[in-house]
Structure formats: structure tokens, C-alpha cells
Design a protein around this motif. Structure first.
Motif, PDB file in Angstrom:
ATOM      1  N   VAL A   1      55.873  42.184  53.041  1.00  0.00           N
ATOM      2  CA  VAL A   1      54.329  41.867  53.981  1.00  0.00           C
ATOM      3  C   VAL A   1      53.501  43.291  53.348  1.00  0.00           C
ATOM      4  O   VAL A   1      52.409  42.865  53.434  1.00  0.00           O
ATOM      5  N   ALA A   2      54.054  44.286  53.171  1.00  0.00           N
ATOM      6  CA  ALA A   2      53.197  45.365  52.534  1.00  0.00           C
ATOM      7  C   ALA A   2      52.894  45.141  51.200  1.00  0.00           C
ATOM      8  O   ALA A   2      51.422  45.324  51.192  1.00  0.00           O
ATOM      9  N   MET A   3      53.300  44.642  50.524  1.00  0.00           N
ATOM     10  CA  MET A   3      52.770  43.931  49.329  1.00  0.00           C
ATOM     11  C   MET A   3      51.748  43.135  49.420  1.00  0.00           C
ATOM     12  O   MET A   3      50.591  43.244  48.865  1.00  0.00           O
ATOM     13  N   LEU A   4      51.673  42.014  50.209  1.00  0.00           N
ATOM     14  CA  LEU A   4      50.850  41.069  50.599  1.00  0.00           C
ATOM     15  C   LEU A   4      49.522  41.862  51.250  1.00  0.00           C
ATOM     16  O   LEU A   4      48.318  41.598  50.884  1.00  0.00           O
ATOM     17  N   ALA A   5      49.782  42.893  52.073  1.00  0.00           N
ATOM     18  CA  ALA A   5      48.895  43.612  52.887  1.00  0.00           C
ATOM     19  C   ALA A   5      48.075  44.393  52.050  1.00  0.00           C
ATOM     20  O   ALA A   5      46.783  44.511  52.099  1.00  0.00           O
ATOM     21  N   VAL A   6      48.536  45.090  51.030  1.00  0.00           N
ATOM     22  CA  VAL A   6      47.973  45.823  50.291  1.00  0.00           C
ATOM     23  C   VAL A   6      47.023  45.173  49.222  1.00  0.00           C
ATOM     24  O   VAL A   6      45.903  45.614  49.034  1.00  0.00           O
ATOM     25  N   VAL A   7      47.578  44.210  48.450  1.00  0.00           N
ATOM     26  CA  VAL A   7      46.671  43.238  47.718  1.00  0.00           C
ATOM     27  C   VAL A   7      45.627  42.862  48.277  1.00  0.00           C
ATOM     28  O   VAL A   7      44.341  42.680  47.749  1.00  0.00           O
ATOM     29  N   THR A   8      45.728  42.383  49.422  1.00  0.00           N
ATOM     30  CA  THR A   8      44.637  41.499  50.350  1.00  0.00           C
ATOM     31  C   THR A   8      43.618  42.655  50.666  1.00  0.00           C
ATOM     32  O   THR A   8      42.383  42.597  50.843  1.00  0.00           O
ATOM     33  N   PHE A   9      43.754  43.931  51.007  1.00  0.00           N
ATOM     34  CA  PHE A   9      43.262  44.876  51.658  1.00  0.00           C
ATOM     35  C   PHE A   9      42.138  45.562  50.566  1.00  0.00           C
ATOM     36  O   PHE A   9      41.175  45.555  50.890  1.00  0.00           O
ATOM     37  N   LEU A  10      42.807  45.499  49.391  1.00  0.00           N
ATOM     38  CA  LEU A  10      42.180  46.042  48.219  1.00  0.00           C
ATOM     39  C   LEU A  10      40.928  45.031  47.837  1.00  0.00           C
ATOM     40  O   LEU A  10      39.730  45.195  47.419  1.00  0.00           O
ATOM     41  N   LYS A  11      41.211  43.937  48.025  1.00  0.00           N
ATOM     42  CA  LYS A  11      40.254  42.794  47.944  1.00  0.00           C
ATOM     43  C   LYS A  11      39.193  42.671  48.799  1.00  0.00           C
ATOM     44  O   LYS A  11      38.018  42.294  48.577  1.00  0.00           O
ATOM     45  N   VAL A  12      39.184  43.096  50.028  1.00  0.00           N
ATOM     46  CA  VAL A  12      38.181  42.826  51.172  1.00  0.00           C
ATOM     47  C   VAL A  12      37.539  44.331  51.223  1.00  0.00           C
ATOM     48  O   VAL A  12      36.712  44.288  52.202  1.00  0.00           O
ATOM     49  N   LEU A  13      38.328  45.340  51.108  1.00  0.00           N
ATOM     50  CA  LEU A  13      37.656  46.719  51.392  1.00  0.00           C
ATOM     51  C   LEU A  13      36.319  46.991  51.242  1.00  0.00           C
ATOM     52  O   LEU A  13      35.565  47.347  52.084  1.00  0.00           O
ATOM     53  N   ASN A  14      35.845  46.524  49.894  1.00  0.00           N
ATOM     54  CA  ASN A  14      34.465  46.678  49.695  1.00  0.00           C
ATOM     55  C   ASN A  14      33.498  45.886  50.532  1.00  0.00           C
ATOM     56  O   ASN A  14      32.364  46.435  50.577  1.00  0.00           O
ATOM     57  N   ARG A  15      33.958  44.721  50.970  1.00  0.00           N
ATOM     58  CA  ARG A  15      33.037  43.970  51.666  1.00  0.00           C
ATOM     59  C   ARG A  15      33.125  44.279  53.351  1.00  0.00           C
ATOM     60  O   ARG A  15      32.081  44.469  53.970  1.00  0.00           O
ATOM     61  N   LEU A  16      34.451  44.682  53.738  1.00  0.00           N
ATOM     62  CA  LEU A  16      34.649  45.068  55.150  1.00  0.00           C
ATOM     63  C   LEU A  16      34.169  46.646  55.440  1.00  0.00           C
ATOM     64  O   LEU A  16      33.534  46.815  56.261  1.00  0.00           O
ATOM     65  N   LYS A  17      34.560  47.476  54.329  1.00  0.00           N
ATOM     66  CA  LYS A  17      34.512  48.900  54.635  1.00  0.00           C
ATOM     67  C   LYS A  17      35.282  49.306  55.727  1.00  0.00           C
ATOM     68  O   LYS A  17      36.300  48.672  55.929  1.00  0.00           O
ATOM     69  N   LEU A  18      35.034  50.410  56.422  1.00  0.00           N
ATOM     70  CA  LEU A  18      35.877  50.956  57.559  1.00  0.00           C
ATOM     71  C   LEU A  18      35.677  50.857  58.734  1.00  0.00           C
ATOM     72  O   LEU A  18      36.359  50.797  59.447  1.00  0.00           O
ATOM     73  N   ILE A  19      34.270  50.581  59.083  1.00  0.00           N
ATOM     74  CA  ILE A  19      33.984  50.417  60.527  1.00  0.00           C
ATOM     75  C   ILE A  19      34.897  49.352  61.239  1.00  0.00           C
ATOM     76  O   ILE A  19      35.189  49.674  62.534  1.00  0.00           O
ATOM     77  N   PRO A  20      34.782  48.345  60.814  1.00  0.00           N
ATOM     78  CA  PRO A  20      35.641  47.033  61.484  1.00  0.00           C
ATOM     79  C   PRO A  20      37.081  47.734  61.753  1.00  0.00           C
ATOM     80  O   PRO A  20      37.446  47.240  63.079  1.00  0.00           O
ATOM     81  N   PHE A  21      37.719  48.467  60.898  1.00  0.00           N
ATOM     82  CA  PHE A  21      38.978  48.809  61.178  1.00  0.00           C
ATOM     83  C   PHE A  21      38.743  50.016  62.040  1.00  0.00           C
ATOM     84  O   PHE A  21      39.953  50.234  63.183  1.00  0.00           O
ATOM     85  N   ALA A  22      37.836  50.725  62.447  1.00  0.00           N
ATOM     86  CA  ALA A  22      37.450  51.741  63.082  1.00  0.00           C
ATOM     87  C   ALA A  22      37.478  51.194  64.483  1.00  0.00           C
ATOM     88  O   ALA A  22      38.014  51.680  65.517  1.00  0.00           O
ATOM     89  N   ILE A  23      36.688  49.938  64.690  1.00  0.00           N
ATOM     90  CA  ILE A  23      36.561  49.521  65.936  1.00  0.00           C
ATOM     91  C   ILE A  23      37.656  48.935  66.496  1.00  0.00           C
ATOM     92  O   ILE A  23      38.096  48.995  67.702  1.00  0.00           O
ATOM     93  N   TYR A  24      38.719  48.260  65.648  1.00  0.00           N
ATOM     94  CA  TYR A  24      39.973  47.890  65.878  1.00  0.00           C
ATOM     95  C   TYR A  24      40.755  48.935  66.521  1.00  0.00           C
ATOM     96  O   TYR A  24      41.513  48.889  67.671  1.00  0.00           O
TER      97      TYR A  24
END
Length: 262
Positions: free
Chosen positions: A225-248
Motif C-alpha cells: 500500500v505504501a508503494m501505491l500511495a507514494v507513486v499516486t501522491f507524487l502524481k497528484v501533489l502538484n495539482r492538490l498541493k498541501l491545503i486539502p491535506f491540511a483541511i483533512y
């Protein structure tokens, strides 16, 4: 609930949250409490499955880690072993000196406030006006690596999130989102390996042979799961940035607060 199913669920939670800026500690405490999976064995289980998450990064960045072992890395410009050393030094020193005190902080009550504090830092890091000077890992300076390491010490506060602290620090110091995230992953490996290894050695007496199957399920699940999460996170980080994670994180802190006090 069956222990094998609990191990699977906890492994998924660990793998999903370890390298995202949302606090794996907060999630493991909350989910573990909901599942009734508490006590000394549960604590060691949570430490052990982190090794699965560490292995995921080691595999994904195996070529980078291999380059650190060659002398050629110092003969050209770019990220090298000294960057990693400077990035882990502050947290390693403070973690070793204050190990026993830090362990007393592992409680849901402490995690609530850490979740909120980390969210504030992440929002500030995204909103801050900054000049990007490191578009890739090989453009990071030794100064940036060390200062990101200072930010990583915030993760000694359970629930603050190592990824949240280091990625935020990287952004404030001029790294791109991808560079900040990748450096966060790389410096997490030696730090996590050291802390989890130390914890396991100190608590070997708690482990029993009959626990092997449950621990293995959690380890393998966290790795995949960590492998899948890291690969996915890198793909979406530029689009989502940090504020959505902060709100979560803020919402999670609210849920945890309600769970504790109502």
C-alpha cells in the motif's frame, strides 16, 4: 474481530498514511482504538509494520540509494550522502537524547493538537511567497538539506507528521513540491529504520512466536500500500498541493477530539 483482519486493516492504514502529510500516528491510534487493538503487542505491531513502509521507499528509490554507496557521487554535482546525513542529523540527535520523554507523548490527546499545528504549518507553507531554487533533488543545497532536517524535528511531536513537516519545510526553503516530497521520502528511511529498530530491540520480550503471522500480514500490506500511495501522491501533489491535506487533518483532529471527550 479476527486478528488477521485487524492486521490487514492496520497495514492498509500505515501504508496509506506514512508518507502522506496527514500523520500515520494519529490514524493508527484512532483506528487501533476503534478496532480494540491496544496494549503492548499492538504498539510493537505498529512499530514493526513501519518497516514495510520503509522497504517500499527503499525499493522505489533503490537506484538513488545505490548511488549513495559509490564514491562517484561526490565527483559530480547533485544529491549525495552528505545531503541525507544533514537532513537526518537534527532529528536523530534530538530523538536519541529525548527518546524516553518523547515516548511519554504518545497519546490521542497530544496527537489532536499536533494534527492542528501541522495543518497550520502546511497552510502557511503553501500560501507563503517563495522563489523555487530546487526544481529537482540534485539542485538541493547542503544548507537546504540541513534546514529541512530542522523542520523534521517537529515530527518528534507525535501526530505532527514527518512528511508534513519536511515537505512544508522544503517548500518554505525553495524546493518544488515534488523535490520537497522526494527528499522527505529519502530522509525518512534512515530515521524510521533507526527508530523502529531501536524500539523493536527494546521490546523484544513482548514478541511471541504466535504473533509472526499477524505481524507478517501487516508488514506485507503496509509495503504494498505504501508503494501505491507514494507513486499516486507524487502524481497528484502538484495539482492538490498541501491545503486539502491540511483541511483533512483539521477534520481528523475534530473526529479524534469528539471520540476522546464525548
Amino acid at each position: 474481530m479476527d486478528l488477521n483482519l485487524i492486521a490487514l486493516i492496520m497495514g492498509i492504514v500505515e501504508g496509506l498514511t506514512e508518507y502522506l502529510p496527514i500523520s500515520s500516528t494519529g490514524h493508527l491510534i484512532l483506528v487501533g482504538s476503534w478496532l480494540g487493538f491496544t496494549g503492548e503487542t499492538a504498539k510493537i505491531f505498529e512499530v514493526f509494520i513501519q518497516l514495510g513502509s520503509i522497504l517500499a521507499i527503499a525499493v522505489l528509490y533503490r537506484h538513488r540509494f545505490y548511488s549513495f554507496l559509490t564514491l562517484a557521487q561526490f565527483q559530480k554535482k547533485g544529491l549525495n550522502l552528505l545531503h541525507i546525513f544533514l537532513g537526518i542529523l537534527p532529528a536523530a540527535v534530538l530523538g536519541f537524547v529525548f527518546y524516553d520523554w518523547i515516548k511519554t507523548l504518545f497519546s490521542p490527546y497530544v496527537v489532536v493538537f499536533a494534527l492542528l499545528a501541522g495543518a497550520i504549518l502546511m497552510i502557511a507553507a503553501q500560501l507563503a511567497k517563495r522563489k523555487v531554487t530546487a526544481e529537482s533533488l540534485d539542485q538541493l543545497t547542503y544548507r537546504q538539506a540541513f534546514l529541512i532536517g530542522l523542520f523534521q524535528t517537529l515530527a518528534l511531536w507525535p501526530g505532527f507528521s514527518r512528511a508534513g513537516a519536511t515537505i512544508s519545510g522544503g517548500l518554505l526553503l525553495g524546493a518544488s513540491y515534488k523535490t520537497a516530497a522526494e527528499f522527505s521520502f529519502l530522509v525518512a528511511v534512515p530515521i524510521m529504520f533507526g527508530t523502529t529498530g531501536f524500539d523493536l530491540i527494546k521490546n523484544l520480550d513482548v514478541l511471541h512466536p504466535q504473533d509472526f503471522g499477524v505481524f507478517a500480514i501487516g508488514f506485507v500490506t503496509a509495503f504494498v500500500v505504501a508503494m501505491l500511495a507514494v507513486v499516486t501522491f507524487l502524481k497528484v501533489l502538484n495539482r492538490l498541493k498541501l491545503i486539502p491535506f491540511a483541511i483533512y487533518r483539521i477534520l481528523l483532529a475534530g473526529v479524534l477530539f469528539y471520540y476522546l471527550y464525548f
